[in-house]
Design a protein around this motif. Structure first.
Motif, PDB file in Angstrom:
ATOM      1  N   LEU A 122     -16.753 -14.396  24.088  1.00 15.22           N
ATOM      2  CA  LEU A 122     -17.508 -13.257  23.532  1.00 15.22           C
ATOM      3  C   LEU A 122     -19.016 -13.500  23.647  1.00 15.22           C
ATOM      4  O   LEU A 122     -19.790 -12.605  23.991  1.00 15.22           O
ATOM      5  CB  LEU A 122     -17.120 -13.019  22.066  1.00 15.22           C
ATOM      6  N   MET A 123     -19.433 -14.739  23.375  1.00 11.48           N
ATOM      7  CA  MET A 123     -20.848 -15.083  23.490  1.00 11.48           C
ATOM      8  C   MET A 123     -21.312 -14.948  24.953  1.00 11.48           C
ATOM      9  O   MET A 123     -22.384 -14.415  25.234  1.00 11.48           O
ATOM     10  CB  MET A 123     -21.085 -16.522  23.015  1.00 11.48           C
ATOM     11  N   SER A 124     -20.479 -15.436  25.874  1.00 16.41           N
ATOM     12  CA  SER A 124     -20.845 -15.316  27.296  1.00 16.41           C
ATOM     13  C   SER A 124     -20.957 -13.850  27.701  1.00 16.41           C
ATOM     14  O   SER A 124     -21.878 -13.458  28.419  1.00 16.41           O
ATOM     15  CB  SER A 124     -19.803 -16.004  28.181  1.00 16.41           C
ATOM     16  N   THR A 149     -24.836 -18.616  25.085  1.00 13.33           N
ATOM     17  CA  THR A 149     -24.961 -18.551  23.626  1.00 13.33           C
ATOM     18  C   THR A 149     -26.109 -17.613  23.273  1.00 13.33           C
ATOM     19  O   THR A 149     -26.899 -17.247  24.143  1.00 13.33           O
ATOM     20  CB  THR A 149     -25.311 -19.920  23.009  1.00 13.33           C
ATOM     21  N   MET A 150     -26.204 -17.246  21.988  1.00 11.83           N
ATOM     22  CA  MET A 150     -27.385 -16.502  21.547  1.00 11.83           C
ATOM     23  C   MET A 150     -28.040 -17.216  20.371  1.00 11.83           C
ATOM     24  O   MET A 150     -27.382 -17.628  19.425  1.00 11.83           O
ATOM     25  CB  MET A 150     -27.044 -15.058  21.213  1.00 11.83           C
ATOM     26  N   ASN A 151     -29.366 -17.361  20.468  1.00 15.01           N
ATOM     27  CA  ASN A 151     -30.115 -18.144  19.472  1.00 15.01           C
ATOM     28  C   ASN A 151     -31.170 -17.285  18.801  1.00 15.01           C
ATOM     29  O   ASN A 151     -32.279 -17.138  19.307  1.00 15.01           O
ATOM     30  CB  ASN A 151     -30.841 -19.302  20.166  1.00 15.01           C
ATOM     31  N   PRO A 194     -17.547 -24.666  17.282  1.00 13.64           N
ATOM     32  CA  PRO A 194     -18.672 -25.484  16.815  1.00 13.64           C
ATOM     33  C   PRO A 194     -19.868 -24.606  16.466  1.00 13.64           C
ATOM     34  O   PRO A 194     -20.333 -23.836  17.302  1.00 13.64           O
ATOM     35  CB  PRO A 194     -18.991 -26.384  18.012  1.00 13.64           C
ATOM     36  N   THR A 195     -20.362 -24.706  15.245  1.00 10.55           N
ATOM     37  CA  THR A 195     -21.529 -23.942  14.791  1.00 10.55           C
ATOM     38  C   THR A 195     -22.682 -24.930  14.707  1.00 10.55           C
ATOM     39  O   THR A 195     -22.700 -25.798  13.830  1.00 10.55           O
ATOM     40  CB  THR A 195     -21.239 -23.295  13.421  1.00 10.55           C
ATOM     41  N   CYS A 196     -23.649 -24.812  15.624  1.00 11.58           N
ATOM     42  CA  CYS A 196     -24.575 -25.912  15.891  1.00 11.58           C
ATOM     43  C   CYS A 196     -25.974 -25.667  15.337  1.00 11.58           C
ATOM     44  O   CYS A 196     -26.472 -24.543  15.364  1.00 11.58           O
ATOM     45  CB  CYS A 196     -24.712 -26.103  17.396  1.00 11.58           C
ATOM     46  N   TYR A 215     -21.769 -12.635  10.237  1.00 13.81           N
ATOM     47  CA  TYR A 215     -22.597 -12.822  11.449  1.00 13.81           C
ATOM     48  C   TYR A 215     -22.712 -11.532  12.266  1.00 13.81           C
ATOM     49  O   TYR A 215     -22.056 -10.554  11.993  1.00 13.81           O
ATOM     50  CB  TYR A 215     -22.183 -14.046  12.268  1.00 13.81           C
ATOM     51  N   GLU A 216     -23.624 -11.578  13.230  1.00 11.17           N
ATOM     52  CA  GLU A 216     -24.013 -10.387  14.010  1.00 11.17           C
ATOM     53  C   GLU A 216     -24.593  -9.288  13.130  1.00 11.17           C
ATOM     54  O   GLU A 216     -24.372  -8.106  13.372  1.00 11.17           O
ATOM     55  CB  GLU A 216     -22.823  -9.824  14.803  1.00 11.17           C
ATOM     56  N   GLY A 217     -25.323  -9.691  12.094  1.00 10.05           N
ATOM     57  CA  GLY A 217     -25.867  -8.726  11.137  1.00 10.05           C
ATOM     58  C   GLY A 217     -24.835  -8.515  10.055  1.00 10.05           C
ATOM     59  O   GLY A 217     -23.722  -8.040  10.333  1.00 10.05           O
ATOM     60  N   ASN A 276     -22.645  -7.081   6.952  1.00 10.59           N
ATOM     61  CA  ASN A 276     -22.169  -5.696   6.829  1.00 10.59           C
ATOM     62  C   ASN A 276     -23.143  -4.837   6.025  1.00 10.59           C
ATOM     63  O   ASN A 276     -23.238  -3.625   6.233  1.00 10.59           O
ATOM     64  CB  ASN A 276     -20.767  -5.673   6.226  1.00 10.59           C
ATOM     65  N   GLY A 277     -23.875  -5.478   5.107  1.00  5.83           N
ATOM     66  CA  GLY A 277     -24.909  -4.735   4.369  1.00  5.83           C
ATOM     67  C   GLY A 277     -25.997  -4.236   5.311  1.00  5.83           C
ATOM     68  O   GLY A 277     -26.469  -3.099   5.204  1.00  5.83           O
ATOM     69  N   ILE A 278     -26.377  -5.090   6.258  1.00  9.88           N
ATOM     70  CA  ILE A 278     -27.409  -4.701   7.243  1.00  9.88           C
ATOM     71  C   ILE A 278     -26.857  -3.589   8.156  1.00  9.88           C
ATOM     72  O   ILE A 278     -27.574  -2.659   8.534  1.00  9.88           O
ATOM     73  CB  ILE A 278     -27.855  -5.936   8.069  1.00  9.88           C
TER      74      ILE A 278
END
Ligand SMILES: Cc1cc2nc3c(=O)[nH]c(=O)nc-3n(C[C@H](O)[C@H](O)[C@H](O)COP(=O)(O)OP(=O)(O)OC[C@H]3O[C@@H](n4cnc5c(N)ncnc54)[C@H](O)[C@@H]3O)c2cc1C
Length: 568
Positions: A127-129, A160-162, A262-264, A425-427, A429-431
């Motif tokens: 999904l990240m790719s 990845t996205m940073n 892995p969450t880096c 993540y990805e914003g 749900n409140g956002i």
């Protein structure tokens, strides 16, 4: 109990509910024939059932870890990645000139959702790719596209996205990572990024990071953010991974779930990067990636909901308890209620997800602004409702299991733990909800009202066969229209934002009613009609409570002072 990818369900949704024929009728997606769709769903289903689902438990028990600074992934993940990439599943919707299949996003969504149900932690890697591929397709120079896209699409390299930094989470504009221009046109990237999903692995030759950072003279806030491509290994003259870049994984987070991913924490020393898009245009470019990922994360929620439902049903059919016809708990009315709620919400969230994907495909195929506005409006709903459904259904799945749901061996608890992050993540749900009532209603509620009109039209068509169900959906639309008018009429944005989340829930409930009614029309007298009746009579009414909440204004939410909040 073994996971089974919901291939027949997707076939029904694409054939009868979300207008896939409209997509396939466009020049752009003319190749997406019925045969191709069936082949894609069937083959992806096999990958999910036979390769990915068996890896799910191992990832939870044996998380990714660092061994002397080298990242080691969970058992079997390397082979899993190989199967995903060799099957071409990373590039279903990627450009054919770079090795992708060029098929509609609707099919990518279907495949991604099934893969999430099979093994969420591993599915997050492709999904990240995919997000990175889309961002590069839209914003990168030709040289970058030619070098990186074929390798990302084939899965030789990963993406990845940073964005996130310790002080910059939802407020991306607060980020401080720096990009210093170098003499050769590249940039030196310095800074720390946290929570980076799949920030490294031991199965791709290179890991390509898309990093948000600031140029020396950048404006404050989001306007001063630019985007950079920063590979783990610098490509040599032949485009092969060469010298290591100045970046590393400092540590991995210990998490509630999603252990296989892995969450880096990433440290960029003076890493060499290439700018993607114009200076200061980083957030716009990253939004391409984030919109793709938001839809994908909505699909993650739905996928886990599907898997949790399957497991709960299988358990209910086996577990003997109490006096009932079959002797198992499935005969108890309250257990049946839980299963029906799970199944009904699963269908609603899946249909919303696909409706959003369909709008994206029609936007791609026609370039029409109306489709773009519809896709933009539906994205936060698909993300938030898909992930809320994942949480609610997996939580109910634990309940169906009774004490065994709390015991890890059944796997019911893993779904609950794993899916929780999808609402964050990805914003958060409140956002998402604030985006819906803020940016997505800058048109004065036009898109919302257009969708409401369409739902009412369909309810009118259904009146002959289902008068009471159609009337319930129609009435819910009128309440939604009234609330939309109230929200756009609020000059004080605090009032809108205080009602954002309940408004989003109400909109999703009404869309769910619409799609269930469509399913009943396509399957009159069948199981889908019965499920639609259950949803419309028992779950749709929740919209009224949500809308009352949505229109109550901010004063009540702020009624207690901070001291009173702390009191007691
Ligand atoms: C497992 C995992 C994987 C991740 N993967 C990545 C990744 O690959 N790349 C990446 O860049 N990031 C990643 N993230 C980071 C993720 O996107 C952020 O955690 C998320 O955006 C929330 O930011 P935060 O944690 O700083 O929370 P905060 O922004 O501090 O939010 C805390 C709470 O306040 C609310 N809030 C914040 N601001 C507002 C506002 N203006 N109005 C109303 N409410 C508000 C939020 O909704 C939330 O409820 C990941 C996180 C996790 C846990």
């Amino acid at each position: 109990m073994t996971f089974r990818a919901p291939v027949p369900e997707y076939q029904f949704l694409l054939d009868h509910i979300v207008g896939f024929d409209e997509i396939a009728a466009t020049d752009r997606f003319g190749d997406a024939s019925a045969d191709v769709v069936t082949a894609i769903l069937t083959e992806a289903g096999k990958l999910c059932d036979e390769v990915m689902a068996p890896l799910n438990r191992g990832g939870d028990l044996h998380p990714a870890h660092l061994e002397n600074g080298v990242l080691r992934t969970s058992p079997g993940y390397e082979e899993g990645w190989k199967s995903i990439s060799e099957g071409g599943w990373i590039g279903i919707s990627a450009a054919p000139e770079f090795g992708g299949m060029g098929l509609p996003m609707t099919l990518t969504t279907a495949v991604n959702e099934m893969m999430s149900g099979a093994c969420l932690s591993l599915q997050l890697a492709p999904l990240m790719s995919q997000g990175q591929i889309e961002a590069l397709e839209h914003h990168a120079s030709d040289a970058i596209k030619e070098l990186y896209l074929p390798k990302l699409i084939s899965g030789e390299w990963s993406g990845t996205m940073n964005l996130t930094e310790p002080q910059a989470g939802s407020d991306v504009g607060a980020l401080t990572s720096k990009a210093e221009p170098l003499d050769d046109g590249t940039y030196a990237i310095t800074g720390q990024k946290i929570y980076i999903s799949w920030g490294d692995n031991d199965f791709t030759q290179n890991v390509c990071h898309l990093v948000l950072a600031r140029l020396p003279d950048a404006a404050p806030g989001t306007k001063g953010i630019s985007l950079f491509l920063v590979p783990k290994y610098l490509p040599d003259a032949d485009g092969n991974p060469g010298q290591p870049n100045d970046l590393k994984v400092v540590s991995l987070e210990h998490k509630m779930g999603l252990h296989g991913s892995p969450t880096c924490v990433m440290q960029y020393g003076a890493a060499v990067g290439w700018m993607v898009g114009p200076p200061g245009g980083g957030l716009a470019a990253m939004f391409t990636m984030m919109n793709n990922a938001r839809l994908g994360v909505g699909g993650q929620g739905v996928g886990v909901a599907g898997a949790a439902y399957q497991k709960a049903l299988a358990y209910a059919l086996e577990r003997k308890q109490g006096v009932s016809q079959s002797g198992t708990i499935v005969d108890h009315a309250d257990v049946r209620r839980m299963l029906m709620e799970m199944k009904a919400d699963l269908f609603a969230s899946r249909a919303i997800l696909l409706a959003c994907s369909q709008a994206i495909d029609m936007q791609t195929a026609t370039g029409e602004a109306d489709w773009a506005a519809r896709a933009a409006f539906l994205t936060p709903i698909a993300k938030a409702f898909g992930t809320e459904t994942g949480m609610r259904v997996s939580e109910t799945g634990v309940q169906v299991h009774g004490g065994m749901g709390f015991v890890e061996e059944t796997g019911a608890a893993q779904y609950y733990r794993d899916v929780r992050v999808t609402a964050i993540y990805e914003g958060t749900n409140g956002i998402q909800a604030m985006d819906l009532v803020g940016r997505k209603m800058m048109d004065g509620g036009e898109m919302a009202n257009r969708l409401i009109d369409e739902i009412e039209d369909q309810a009118e068509r259904a009146r002959g066969r289902y008068p009471s169900l159609a009337e319930a959906v129609w009435q819910a639309c009128e309440s939604l229209r009234e609330a939309t008018e109230w929200l756009v009429g609020q000059d004080d944005m605090d009032n809108r934002f205080a009602g954002a989340t309940p408004y989003l829930h109400a909109f999703a409930r009404v869309l769910g009613g619409h799609f269930h009614l469509s399913a009943a029309m396509a399957d009159a007298g069948g199981a889908r009609e019965k499920l639609a009746r259950f949803y419309i009579e028992r779950l749709l009414p929740e919209h009224a409570a949500y809308l009352a909440h949505a229109q109550a204004g901010a004063a009540g939410a702020r009624a207690l002072s901070l001291a009173e909040l702390a009191d007691g």
